[in-house]
Design a protein around this motif. Structure first.
Motif, PDB file in Angstrom:
ATOM      1  N   ALA A  20      24.211  23.695  40.041  1.00 13.02           N
ATOM      2  CA  ALA A  20      23.366  23.429  38.873  1.00 13.02           C
ATOM      3  C   ALA A  20      23.038  21.948  38.841  1.00 13.02           C
ATOM      4  O   ALA A  20      23.936  21.103  38.826  1.00 13.02           O
ATOM      5  CB  ALA A  20      24.080  23.856  37.594  1.00 13.02           C
ATOM      6  N   HIS A  21      21.755  21.623  38.841  1.00 12.50           N
ATOM      7  CA  HIS A  21      21.331  20.226  38.914  1.00 12.50           C
ATOM      8  C   HIS A  21      21.218  19.620  37.520  1.00 12.50           C
ATOM      9  O   HIS A  21      20.777  20.257  36.573  1.00 12.50           O
ATOM     10  CB  HIS A  21      19.990  20.131  39.646  1.00 12.50           C
ATOM     11  N   ALA A  22      21.621  18.369  37.427  1.00 12.97           N
ATOM     12  CA  ALA A  22      21.684  17.680  36.141  1.00 12.97           C
ATOM     13  C   ALA A  22      20.309  17.219  35.649  1.00 12.97           C
ATOM     14  O   ALA A  22      19.343  17.181  36.408  1.00 12.97           O
ATOM     15  CB  ALA A  22      22.611  16.467  36.250  1.00 12.97           C
ATOM     16  N   VAL A  23      20.270  16.889  34.390  1.00 14.87           N
ATOM     17  CA  VAL A  23      19.181  16.228  33.675  1.00 14.87           C
ATOM     18  C   VAL A  23      17.921  17.090  33.566  1.00 14.87           C
ATOM     19  O   VAL A  23      17.033  17.025  34.428  1.00 14.87           O
ATOM     20  CB  VAL A  23      18.818  14.858  34.301  1.00 14.87           C
ATOM     21  N   PRO A  24      17.826  17.903  32.508  1.00 14.69           N
ATOM     22  CA  PRO A  24      16.579  18.632  32.240  1.00 14.69           C
ATOM     23  C   PRO A  24      15.431  17.642  32.054  1.00 14.69           C
ATOM     24  O   PRO A  24      15.634  16.488  31.669  1.00 14.69           O
ATOM     25  CB  PRO A  24      16.878  19.379  30.936  1.00 14.69           C
ATOM     26  N   ARG A  25      14.228  18.112  32.307  1.00 17.52           N
ATOM     27  CA  ARG A  25      13.056  17.221  32.217  1.00 17.52           C
ATOM     28  C   ARG A  25      11.956  17.909  31.418  1.00 17.52           C
ATOM     29  O   ARG A  25      11.466  18.972  31.807  1.00 17.52           O
ATOM     30  CB  ARG A  25      12.566  16.900  33.630  1.00 17.52           C
ATOM     31  N   THR A  26      11.566  17.308  30.272  1.00 16.87           N
ATOM     32  CA  THR A  26      10.439  17.808  29.492  1.00 16.87           C
ATOM     33  C   THR A  26       9.171  17.125  29.990  1.00 16.87           C
ATOM     34  O   THR A  26       9.098  15.901  30.038  1.00 16.87           O
ATOM     35  CB  THR A  26      10.636  17.533  27.993  1.00 16.87           C
ATOM     36  N   ILE A  27       8.198  17.938  30.370  1.00 12.77           N
ATOM     37  CA  ILE A  27       6.977  17.443  30.999  1.00 12.77           C
ATOM     38  C   ILE A  27       5.844  17.449  29.974  1.00 12.77           C
ATOM     39  O   ILE A  27       5.543  18.495  29.380  1.00 12.77           O
ATOM     40  CB  ILE A  27       6.589  18.312  32.208  1.00 12.77           C
ATOM     41  N   LYS A  28       5.211  16.304  29.794  1.00 14.39           N
ATOM     42  CA  LYS A  28       4.091  16.220  28.856  1.00 14.39           C
ATOM     43  C   LYS A  28       2.876  15.614  29.565  1.00 14.39           C
ATOM     44  O   LYS A  28       2.851  15.485  30.782  1.00 14.39           O
ATOM     45  CB  LYS A  28       4.507  15.431  27.621  1.00 14.39           C
ATOM     46  N   MET A  29       1.870  15.247  28.767  1.00 13.43           N
ATOM     47  CA  MET A  29       0.607  14.834  29.366  1.00 13.43           C
ATOM     48  C   MET A  29       0.704  13.504  30.107  1.00 13.43           C
ATOM     49  O   MET A  29      -0.150  13.195  30.942  1.00 13.43           O
ATOM     50  CB  MET A  29      -0.465  14.763  28.279  1.00 13.43           C
ATOM     51  N   GLY A  30       1.730  12.711  29.815  1.00 14.05           N
ATOM     52  CA  GLY A  30       1.899  11.472  30.563  1.00 14.05           C
ATOM     53  C   GLY A  30       2.063  11.723  32.047  1.00 14.05           C
ATOM     54  O   GLY A  30       1.559  10.956  32.879  1.00 14.05           O
ATOM     55  N   GLU A  31       2.776  12.812  32.388  1.00  8.47           N
ATOM     56  CA  GLU A  31       2.955  13.158  33.805  1.00  8.47           C
ATOM     57  C   GLU A  31       1.612  13.476  34.460  1.00  8.47           C
ATOM     58  O   GLU A  31       1.380  13.127  35.621  1.00  8.47           O
ATOM     59  CB  GLU A  31       3.904  14.346  33.961  1.00  8.47           C
ATOM     60  N   ARG A  32       0.723  14.154  33.707  1.00  4.61           N
ATOM     61  CA  ARG A  32      -0.597  14.452  34.289  1.00  4.61           C
ATOM     62  C   ARG A  32      -1.348  13.162  34.563  1.00  4.61           C
ATOM     63  O   ARG A  32      -1.946  12.992  35.634  1.00  4.61           O
ATOM     64  CB  ARG A  32      -1.413  15.338  33.354  1.00  4.61           C
ATOM     65  N   ALA A  33      -1.355  12.241  33.601  1.00  2.00           N
ATOM     66  CA  ALA A  33      -2.076  10.988  33.791  1.00  2.00           C
ATOM     67  C   ALA A  33      -1.538  10.221  34.995  1.00  2.00           C
ATOM     68  O   ALA A  33      -2.306   9.711  35.831  1.00  2.00           O
ATOM     69  CB  ALA A  33      -1.988  10.140  32.525  1.00  2.00           C
ATOM     70  N   LEU A  34      -0.216  10.155  35.116  1.00  3.98           N
ATOM     71  CA  LEU A  34       0.375   9.446  36.246  1.00  3.98           C
ATOM     72  C   LEU A  34       0.094  10.168  37.558  1.00  3.98           C
ATOM     73  O   LEU A  34      -0.190   9.531  38.581  1.00  3.98           O
ATOM     74  CB  LEU A  34       1.882   9.287  36.030  1.00  3.98           C
ATOM     75  N   TYR A  35       0.171  11.504  37.541  1.00  2.00           N
ATOM     76  CA  TYR A  35      -0.095  12.263  38.763  1.00  2.00           C
ATOM     77  C   TYR A  35      -1.519  11.995  39.254  1.00  2.00           C
ATOM     78  O   TYR A  35      -1.753  11.740  40.435  1.00  2.00           O
ATOM     79  CB  TYR A  35       0.116  13.756  38.525  1.00  2.00           C
TER      80      TYR A  35
END
Length: 341
Positions: A20-35
């Motif tokens: 089981a890998h640590a640290v859940p990640r909530t993805i929002k629109m900032g990730e789209r802009a950076l991507y």
């Protein structure tokens, strides 16, 4: 008692182990802009709510490779922190789209182990799965990675998994509600539909991108990819930081827009290999080969199987007479995407 984690070495894995890998990640629109800033991605379905809604979706999902990078990044501290190189992929399937606000968690199952002949490293195969906050599988894929050994001791028993050559077209998961019946080709950027492509066709994507150290480092941090070879130049005899292979995948996918603008959603990863290391200063070009075409049950939606090659050269041979990758080949990727018929 030490508090720090040196990462796993080859001897630390056991076939059948679930990590089981640590640290859940909530993805929002900032990730789209950076991507989109990192990769000049511009497929319409991932760029505009209005376009996605005209295709039957509630709003625009994040780019499919955002899901891949995030799930991959979750796995790095447990799987490839002490990696020499990430080698390849198989049996990848996108099951549920990534919507803004989703929280991703990931687990991996160790499915294979094989020590290398030099006795200093070994190959670890894992099946990694990413889920959203509802427990729904968003992505699952197999990858194999070369990992350093801690010492000269005994290696785990060898198990090499049998992997499918490809994901069958019948097993592709189409996002609920997706409908290309009223697809707007003008807004998408190109007029080419599935019937305009032929198996065996080669598409030169024309453009090139020179890899920058700063952009690669930003990308690796964005996806929380902590593999040492991407950050610490002292780990390689040549004193170079290895470019994250997923960075090359996303750059090549973005380049493929020119000629494949309507290959909107990636739904399967049949196989892939990082053929040679990539470093800052390398200029990447890309070309695609159409491998297969298939129908789906969704209205107006077809599937196209593509071979995406990232190269430091031009369109041409991928392997030499001994079937080894030529030194200019960086990536050889086989995937399914959805396209209007």
């Amino acid at each position: 008692m030490t508090k720090t984690n040196p990462g796993r070495f080859f001897e630390d894995y056991a076939v059948g182990e679930i990590i089981a890998h640590a640290v859940p990640r909530t993805i929002k629109m900032g990730e789209r802009a950076l991507y989109h800033a990192l990769y000049h991605a511009r497929h319409a379905l991932h760029s505009a709510d209005t376009f996605a809604q005209s295709c039957g979706l509630p709003f625009s999902p994040l780019d499919d490779l955002v899901t891949f990078h995030t799930v991959f990044g979750k796995s790095v501290p447990d799987i490839s922190l002490n990696a020499i190189a990430n080698l390849g992929y198989a049996e990848g399937r996108w099951i549920t789209p990534l919507w803004p606000g989703d929280t991703i968690t990931a687990t991996s199952e160790v499915i294979g182990l094989k020590q290398n002949s030099n006795g200093q490293s070994g190959v670890v195969w894992v099946r990694t799965t990413g889920r959203n906050q509802h427990g729904e599988v968003q992505l699952t894929f197999v990858r194999w990675v070369m990992v350093r050994k801690r010492g000269d001791g005994a290696a785990p028993a060898m198990v090499v998994p049998e992997l499918a050559d490809s994901v069958a077209a019948a097993d592709l998961v189409i996002p609920h509600g997706l409908d290309f019946s009223n697809y707007d080709f003008a807004l998408a950027g190109e007029p080419h539909r599935l019937s305009d492509y032929a198996v065996g066709e080669i598409i030169d994507h024309v453009d090139g991108v020179t890899i920058e150290e700063a952009e690669h480092m930003l990308a690796a941090r964005l996806w929380q990819n902590t593999a040492k070879v991407h950050f610490d130049a002292t780990l390689r005899p040549d004193g170079k930081r290895l470019i994250y292979g997923g960075h090359v995948i996303s750059l090549a996918r973005a380049l493929s827009f020119n000629g494949l603008a309507n290959a909107q959603m990636i739904v399967a990863l049949n196989g892939g290999a990082h053929a040679n290391p990539c470093f800052a200063g390398d200029t990447i070009r890309a070309w695609s080969e159409v491998l297969d075409i298939a129908e789906t049950d969704a209205p107006g939606v077809g599937a196209i199987r593509l071979r995406l090659v990232a190269t430091k050269g031009d369109v041409g041979p991928v392997r030499d007479a001994d079937a080894k990758y030529l030194p200019n080949i960086l990536l050889d990727l086989d995937y399914w995407a959805l396209m209007p018929v």
